[in-house]
Structures are given as C-alpha cells and as structure tokens.
Design a protein around this motif. Structure first.
Motif, mmCIF file in Angstrom:
data_model
loop_
_atom_site.group_PDB
_atom_site.id
_atom_site.type_symbol
_atom_site.label_atom_id
_atom_site.label_comp_id
_atom_site.label_asym_id
_atom_site.label_seq_id
_atom_site.Cartn_x
_atom_site.Cartn_y
_atom_site.Cartn_z
ATOM 1 N N ARG A 123 0.834 -1.197 0.000
ATOM 2 C CA ARG A 123 0.000 0.000 0.000
ATOM 3 C C ARG A 123 0.876 1.256 0.000
ATOM 4 O O ARG A 123 0.630 2.202 -0.757
ATOM 5 C CB ARG A 123 -0.890 -0.020 1.230
ATOM 6 C CG ARG A 123 -1.530 1.302 1.560
ATOM 7 C CD ARG A 123 -2.649 1.101 2.523
ATOM 8 N NE ARG A 123 -3.689 0.321 1.865
ATOM 9 C CZ ARG A 123 -4.953 0.758 1.728
ATOM 10 N NH1 ARG A 123 -5.295 1.919 2.204
ATOM 11 N NH2 ARG A 123 -5.836 0.011 1.122
ATOM 12 N N GLU A 124 1.903 1.200 0.840
ATOM 13 C CA GLU A 124 2.818 2.338 0.935
ATOM 14 C C GLU A 124 3.499 2.593 -0.420
ATOM 15 O O GLU A 124 3.607 3.725 -0.875
ATOM 16 C CB GLU A 124 3.868 1.967 1.958
ATOM 17 C CG GLU A 124 4.576 3.089 2.601
ATOM 18 C CD GLU A 124 5.501 2.511 3.643
ATOM 19 O OE1 GLU A 124 5.045 1.649 4.440
ATOM 20 O OE2 GLU A 124 6.680 2.889 3.654
ATOM 21 N N VAL A 146 1.164 4.228 -2.769
ATOM 22 C CA VAL A 146 1.065 5.679 -2.570
ATOM 23 C C VAL A 146 2.226 6.377 -3.269
ATOM 24 O O VAL A 146 2.039 7.366 -3.981
ATOM 25 C CB VAL A 146 1.080 6.025 -1.067
ATOM 26 C CG1 VAL A 146 1.134 7.535 -0.864
ATOM 27 C CG2 VAL A 146 -0.136 5.440 -0.384
ATOM 28 N N LEU A 147 3.427 5.837 -3.077
ATOM 29 C CA LEU A 147 4.611 6.445 -3.710
ATOM 30 C C LEU A 147 4.463 6.451 -5.231
ATOM 31 O O LEU A 147 4.782 7.441 -5.888
ATOM 32 C CB LEU A 147 5.878 5.682 -3.310
ATOM 33 C CG LEU A 147 6.246 5.751 -1.825
ATOM 34 C CD1 LEU A 147 7.476 4.904 -1.553
ATOM 35 C CD2 LEU A 147 6.489 7.176 -1.391
ATOM 36 N N LEU A 148 3.912 5.357 -5.760
ATOM 37 C CA LEU A 148 3.712 5.285 -7.216
ATOM 38 C C LEU A 148 2.694 6.323 -7.670
ATOM 39 O O LEU A 148 2.857 6.966 -8.709
ATOM 40 C CB LEU A 148 3.260 3.887 -7.620
ATOM 41 C CG LEU A 148 4.329 2.798 -7.569
ATOM 42 C CD1 LEU A 148 3.701 1.417 -7.751
ATOM 43 C CD2 LEU A 148 5.386 3.025 -8.645
ATOM 44 N N ALA A 149 1.619 6.499 -6.872
ATOM 45 C CA ALA A 149 0.604 7.490 -7.224
ATOM 46 C C ALA A 149 1.206 8.890 -7.215
ATOM 47 O O ALA A 149 0.945 9.700 -8.095
ATOM 48 C CB ALA A 149 -0.567 7.404 -6.252
ATOM 49 N N ILE A 150 2.037 9.151 -6.236
ATOM 50 C CA ILE A 150 2.661 10.472 -6.149
ATOM 51 C C ILE A 150 3.543 10.734 -7.356
ATOM 52 O O ILE A 150 3.700 11.868 -7.787
ATOM 53 C CB ILE A 150 3.472 10.594 -4.836
ATOM 54 C CG1 ILE A 150 2.530 10.694 -3.648
ATOM 55 C CG2 ILE A 150 4.399 11.794 -4.876
ATOM 56 C CD1 ILE A 150 3.232 10.704 -2.314
ATOM 57 N N GLY A 151 4.114 9.668 -7.907
ATOM 58 C CA GLY A 151 4.900 9.876 -9.126
ATOM 59 C C GLY A 151 6.287 9.267 -9.091
ATOM 60 O O GLY A 151 7.106 9.523 -9.958
ATOM 61 N N ILE A 152 6.550 8.436 -8.077
ATOM 62 C CA ILE A 152 7.833 7.740 -8.051
ATOM 63 C C ILE A 152 7.786 6.642 -9.125
ATOM 64 O O ILE A 152 6.714 6.159 -9.477
ATOM 65 C CB ILE A 152 8.081 7.153 -6.638
ATOM 66 C CG1 ILE A 152 9.571 7.012 -6.362
ATOM 67 C CG2 ILE A 152 7.396 5.822 -6.479
ATOM 68 C CD1 ILE A 152 9.857 6.619 -4.938
ATOM 69 N N LYS A 153 8.943 6.278 -9.662
ATOM 70 C CA LYS A 153 8.959 5.241 -10.688
ATOM 71 C C LYS A 153 9.217 3.877 -10.063
ATOM 72 O O LYS A 153 9.820 3.780 -9.002
ATOM 73 C CB LYS A 153 10.070 5.529 -11.704
ATOM 74 C CG LYS A 153 9.817 6.779 -12.503
ATOM 75 C CD LYS A 153 10.752 6.808 -13.708
ATOM 76 C CE LYS A 153 10.463 7.996 -14.586
ATOM 77 N NZ LYS A 153 11.146 9.224 -14.172
ATOM 78 N N HIS A 154 8.777 2.844 -10.767
ATOM 79 C CA HIS A 154 8.997 1.486 -10.263
ATOM 80 C C HIS A 154 10.474 1.220 -10.009
ATOM 81 O O HIS A 154 10.851 0.584 -9.035
ATOM 82 C CB HIS A 154 8.455 0.456 -11.262
ATOM 83 C CG HIS A 154 6.977 0.293 -11.194
ATOM 84 N ND1 HIS A 154 6.114 1.020 -11.974
ATOM 85 C CD2 HIS A 154 6.198 -0.496 -10.416
ATOM 86 C CE1 HIS A 154 4.873 0.682 -11.691
ATOM 87 N NE2 HIS A 154 4.893 -0.247 -10.745
ATOM 88 N N ALA A 194 -0.081 1.640 -8.917
ATOM 89 C CA ALA A 194 -0.241 2.805 -8.062
ATOM 90 C C ALA A 194 -1.516 2.653 -7.243
ATOM 91 O O ALA A 194 -2.486 2.067 -7.695
ATOM 92 C CB ALA A 194 -0.312 4.059 -8.913
ATOM 93 N N LEU A 195 -1.482 3.203 -6.038
ATOM 94 C CA LEU A 195 -2.665 3.158 -5.193
ATOM 95 C C LEU A 195 -3.757 4.002 -5.844
ATOM 96 O O LEU A 195 -3.554 5.140 -6.217
ATOM 97 C CB LEU A 195 -2.343 3.708 -3.804
ATOM 98 C CG LEU A 195 -3.507 3.603 -2.830
ATOM 99 C CD1 LEU A 195 -3.688 2.168 -2.367
ATOM 100 C CD2 LEU A 195 -3.300 4.512 -1.643
#
Ligand SMILES: Nc1ncnc2c1ncn2[C@@H]1O[C@H](COP(=O)(O)OP(=O)(O)OP(=O)(O)O)[C@@H](O)[C@H]1O
Ligand SMILES: [Mg+2]
Lengths: 237, 409
Positions: B297-298, B301-309, B402-403
């Motif tokens: 889940r965490e 959230v990071l993926l939704a914010i825009g961090i890359k895989h 992403a979440l």
C-alpha cells in the motif's frame, strides 16, 4: 499582466470516456461516455450513490487508470499514448493526491513527507525546505514538522497530506473521500483549510464524496449515477 | 538518491527485529563458512607442512617411474651437473640424498619387516626435521656408518634396547642378499603408531654397503624456503632434467592418499556450504518478501505520487545492500577474530576425535589459516545469494500498481 486568478485555463478534458470493468465474465459499465472539462480555480465535488463511478472517474483524471474508450487531456495534451514513466513524471509535476486513509510514508516526518515529491524531483534542499515550511505555516501545522505519522492524529495526518498534495503547486489536487475517516469537527477544519487554499491561492480541487459537509461547499457539483453525469451545477457559491 | 537511501535505512530500522533476523542469518552464514573453511584449510596446510618438514621434503628428485614403482633398479648416481643446478636455484634451502628400501630386521628373540630410510646425517637436517622426534638415545652420527634409529614401537616389538645390535637382511641392487649387523643408537616417536613400528633410519653409507648400491641413490630430498615456491621450483627442475629421465615430485605426488583425502573432504565441505547458503538464501528471500508485501500500500502511494517502479526497486536494493554490508562487516570481523585465535592457539584434540585424525595420518590438532581467499569467496557467495534472493521480491514490486481510490462499491 493578468493576476493569477483572472486567467482561466482548461486543465482537464474528458472526451467520451467510458470505463468497463470485467471480471469473471461479468462486465460493469463504471463510466458511460463522460464528457467533462475542469478549469483552473475550480472547487468541484463529484457526488453520487455508492458504485456510481466517482472513484473510477477520479482515477482516470489522475492517470492512475486508463479509460476503456475516449480520451483524457491534461493541459490540452492527450495522455492516452504516454508510457508508465511519462505518466509518473506527469503526476509528480502536475497532480496532487489526497487519500482517504491519509497514507503518509510512515518512516518520514511530516516535513519530509511534504518535501518527498520535491526530493524525488531533485529540487535543492534549501528551496524545498522553504516551500514546505511556507505551506505548513499557511496551513497552521508548523508544529508537526518533525513528527512521524504515528505520532499524529488522523486530522493532523490529513492536514499534512493536504500540504503534501499542494506544496508543488500542482495543476489540480484530487481527493477521493478525504473526510471519510475523520470526525465531523476535524472534517470541517480540513474543508475550511482547503476552501481557503482554493480562494486565496487559486488551487484547483476535485473531490469525490458522499459527505454532506463536502457537498455543501462545492462551487461546482457533479452528480453521477450508474456511470452517467446526472447533473453538473456550476457557480453554487 | 539520497532520499531513497534515507528511506531504505529507516525501513531497515522500522522492523528491526526482522532486519536483525536477516542480519543474523547473513552473519551466521559468513562466520560458519569462514571458520569451517579456515579450520579445514588451515589443518590441511599444517599437516602438509608437517609431513613435508618431517620427512617428505618440499620436493624430491627421482628417476621417472620410481615413485609409482619403487625398485632399486630405478635408482641413480647423482652427477655433478644435478648438484650444481640444485645449488644454483635460489629458492632451494638445502638438499640431501636418500635410499629407500625394505628389509627384515632380526633381534635375538624376534624379527619384523622394516621400511628402510637411508639418509646422509650431515645434510638431512637441512631437509627434514625427523631427528627432532628422537625420544631415546641419539641421532646417527656422521661417522657411525652402521648405526640405525628405529621407532619406539619397533624397539618394543623386537624386545631390544638402545645400544643393542640387530641384523638386517635384504636383497641388494645386484640381486645378492645383504646381511649386516647394525647398532641401534636411538629411538623415535612420530606419533603415528604404524610408522613407529616399521620405519628404520639408516646411515646412507651403511645402506650403500648393505644394498650394494655403489653410490646409487633413490631420491634427492629438497627443502625450499617457502611452501609457495613449490610449483615454480618443481617446474624448473622438470624443465631441466626431464630429458635426462628424472622427475621432480611434490607432496601431492609423494603422498597421493593425503591429497585424495583432502579432495574428498573438500567436496563434502563445498556441498555442505552450498546447502548452508541455500538455507540462508531462502531465509533472506522470505523476510524480504514479507517486508515488501507488507508495504504494498505504501509503495502504491509512492507510485501514485509519481515515483517510478525502478526507484522503488532501488529502495529495496539499497535495503538489502545496507543489511548485507553490515552483515559482511560484522560477519567477517567476527570470523577473523575466531580464525585468528585458532590460528595462534591450535586446539589439541583428544579421545575419539583424535583417533579419527590419527587414522587418516593427521596430527590430532585443529589449525586455522588467515588466507584472505576464504574471506573473499565467502563474501562473494553472500553477495550472490542476497542478490538472487532480491530478484523475486523486486519482481513483485515491479508488478505493483499505483494506489487508486480505495472503495470500489
Ligand atoms: N477494479 C474493479 N474491478 C471490477 N469492478 C470495479 C472495479 N472498480 C470499480 N468497479 C465497479 O465499478 C463501479 C463503480 O465503482 P466506483 O468505485 O467508481 O464507485 P464509487 O462511486 O466510488 O463508489 P463508493 O461511493 O462506494 O466509493 C462499481 O460497480 C464497482 O463495483
Ligand atoms: Mg469510491
């Protein structure tokens, strides 16, 4: 030059967007042929009964989901052909998210959570610290700076989450049921804060909610039912 | 990058118990393999060195074929060119001629088979140290051509004492039966009871007469300054003398049983260590997978914010890397101390363990080595297994979405 608020731009445009979920042979039309445009400075609430497609709509606007049909434009740019990493960059630069369950990063302090996206973007420490502290001051949460999420109440966490969403001056902030986990006093405090940000700083918000308190404050109210836009009421305030 | 490192570091501490388990697994694997390997190789090295110095010599120069089929007919007269060459090689500390043979040794009351090692009392002490194992009496003096030294066990078997005379019977180079009287001037105890019951050390001049050798010898034992020079000198000698029918032999040729035993032992140790590493790899995989699943889940959230895989995977890799690094530092440090202690203070074995060692012709002592390659190979394996254990959890992260908004209905 125009003052910031006086320039009205189209930020989001949905053209004939449909979303069909199919699982185990059963398909659900979550969204049906939606046409919608959202302009800068709007404070929009998407309401509607459970299952009407609110979350699906927000996910598609937020580039977290792809429509089955139709096109999504952000800043007049068609995003359907963008790859994963371009979409990540788009979200990082242009979108802010507020989640129902706050979803701060547990190992980072409030300040670090707010700075996080800027760190990923490689913004210099001084600049991002200044920006983060400024937003915290505006939201009245400076005293939370060095607290970790587990040392904060739900309302405090959600306010930090708001700060995280707006600190980068995004084009638009998307919030799916932002008050669902809060008691009504805290919810009102949070809503006042976001309304204030919208009016003073012209930040564009789009919410989805069942919550009457949220709906009351909407400048524009979009009511969904069975994946259709039932009503779209502007200039309510 | 800095923020990812920070995230990784704090994530390690977030669930410190689990990190500790991973860490302990890594440390345990390192300590166990380094200490085990250290003891194994250290004990080998010690035994090789002991055997070499006791009698085998670092190298021996013999006629080709003698080692496989020792017969008096494969003996040689060492000519001056060989002697000169041996003197000229700088790594050579000393050398000494020897005659090996068998015979029957008779006292007044008893008789027994004997292996005869005939040596030159003057030069032999440069090459071997068995003279230090003399427990009663004295070593063969240069002038006492018909003195011998036997094992204490043989003394008992023959029912004789130091100073007594025995008769040795053997067939000589020309086929005639040699039959001479020898005086026992000393008795040794090497620690291997079989050897102590059968070995006879003789003056090379006495053997020359007994066996009618006419100056022929079986072998030249060569001592080097350094164990590590063996391959170089061996090659040098072979290059020089192979054409003349000689060959240089090292401990592997001279003690093939020891070599084979070590190779077997080595294989089983490697299998054992591979199993250990496999177990540790599964442990690491398990804890990593747990820690990743817990944070889906965490990460969402990071993926939704825009961090890359790729950045999420980098966090994971950094976490593993940091833990592995700590594990390696602590693990090698700890095993260094243990190995160093054993290296300085060899452990004497007693009882059944000692018996097993002796049965294999080993001195019942545990030694260790500070050989850096043991540490390096262990660290390599640890890095490889942690890297492999990261692949599947990283794959799971790669597949993460992403979440999204949470409620569906
Ligand atoms: N991942 C999915 N797989 C299958 N069906 C889905 C999925 N997500 C949503 N749906 C379906 O799509 C429809 C719209 O769901 P959505 O979550 O958008 O509604 P909502 O208006 O947000 O509801 P709520 O108010 O309960 O949050 C529902 O019928 C839902 O069951
Ligand atoms: Mg919803």
């Amino acid at each position: 030059m125009f003052k910031n608020e006086s320039v009205i731009m189209e930020i989001i445009r949905l053209e004939n967007v449909s979303k069909i979920y199919s699982s185990n042979g059963v398909s659900v039309n979550a969204l049906n042929d939606i046409n919608l445009s959202i302009n800068s400075g709007e404070y929009t609430v998407i309401a509607g009964p459970s299952g009407s497609g609110k979350t699906t709509l927000l996910n598609i606007i937020g580039t977290l989901d792809k429509p089955s049909k139709g096109k999504v434009f952000i800043n007049n740019e068609d995003i359907s052909n963008k790859n994963k990493s371009e979409l990540s960059r788009l979200r990082l630069d242009k979108l802010g998210f507020i989640f129902q369950a706050y979803n701060l990063i547990p190992v980072l302090t409030a300040l670090e959570n707010i700075e996080f996206a800027m760190m990923i973007k490689g913004i210099k420490e001084l600049e991002r610290r200044e920006k983060a502290l400024k937003v915290m001051r505006e939201l009245g949460i400076e005293e939370l700076a060095n607290k970790r999420p587990n040392q904060m109440s739900g309302g405090q966490q959600q306010r930090v989450a708001v700060a995280r969403a707006i600190v980068n001056s995004p084009l638009i902030v998307l919030a799916d049921e932002p008050t669902a986990n809060l008691d009504s006093k805290t919810a009102i405090l949070l809503l006042d804060m976001m309304q204030n940000m919208n009016e003073k700083k012209n930040i564009t918000f789009v919410f989805s909610s069942h919550d009457q308190k949220v709906i009351e404050r909407a400048k524009r109210l979009i009511i969904l039912k069975d994946g259709f836009i039932l009503e779209d009421i502007n200039n309510r305030r | 990058m800095k923020i990812l490192l920070k995230l990784a570091w704090r994530n390690i501490w977030r669930n410190w118990r689990r990190s500790l388990i991973t860490l302990i697994a890594i440390i345990f694997a390192i300590v166990l393999s380094v200490v085990m390997r250290g003891i194994q190789l250290g004990t080998y090295e010690f035994n090789i060195k002991t055997s070499i110095e006791l009698f085998t010599g670092y190298l021996q120069l013999q006629l080709q074929g003698y080692n496989d089929n020792p017969s008096l007919h494969r003996t040689f007269k060492p000519d001056s060119s060989i002697i000169k060459e041996l003197i000229d090689i700088p790594q050579i500390k000393g050398f000494s001629p020897r005659i090996y043979s068998g015979g029957l040794i008779n006292s007044k009351s008893n008789s027994t088979g004997a292996i005869i090692f005939a040596i030159d009392p003057v030069n032999e002490s440069k090459v071997s140290s068995f003279h230090t194992k003399i427990k009663d009496g004295e070593f063969i003096a240069p002038d006492n051509t018909f003195d011998i030294v036997v094992g204490k066990r043989m003394l008992k078997n023959l029912n004789v004492n130091i100073g007594d005379t025995v008769v040795i019977l053997t067939s000589g180079y020309d086929g005639s039966m040699g039959n001479y009287k020898f005086r026992i001037c000393g008795a040794f105890s090497m620690g291997y009871s079989d050897f102590d019951g059968i070995a006879v050390f003789m003056h090379i001049k006495g053997a020359d007469e007994l066996l009618s050798m006419n100056g022929r010898i079986s072998s030249i034992a060569i001592a080097l300054n350094n164990l590590r020079d063996i391959p170089i000198v061996k090659e040098k000698l072979n290059n020089k003398f192979k054409i003349s029918g000689y060959e240089a032999l090292d401990w592997k040729n001279l003690m093939p049983d020891l070599k084979q035993l070590m190779e077997l032992d080595d294989i089983s140790a490697v299998i054992y260590l591979a199993i250990l590493m496999l177990v540790v790899a599964f442990g690491i995989l398990n804890t990593l997978l747990m820690s990743v699943t817990e944070r889906f889940r965490e990460f969402g959230v990071l993926l939704a914010i825009g961090i890359k895989h790729q950045q999420l995977i980098l966090i994971l890799i950094l976490e593993v890397f940091l833990m592995t690094l700590i594990g390696i530092i602590v693990g090698t440090g700890l095993s260094y101390l243990i190995n160093y202690y054993v290296y300085l203070n060899p452990i004497n074995l007693s009882g059944d363990f000692a018996k097993i060692y002796e049965e294999f012709g080993f001195i019942p002592q545990i030694h260790s080595t500070m050989d850096i390659s043991i540490f390096l190979s262990t660290v390599y394996s640890i890095i490889i297994i942690t890297a492999i254990s990261t692949i599947y959890p990283a794959y799971r992260v790669m597949k993460l979405e992403a979440l999204k908004g949470i409620r569906y209905t």
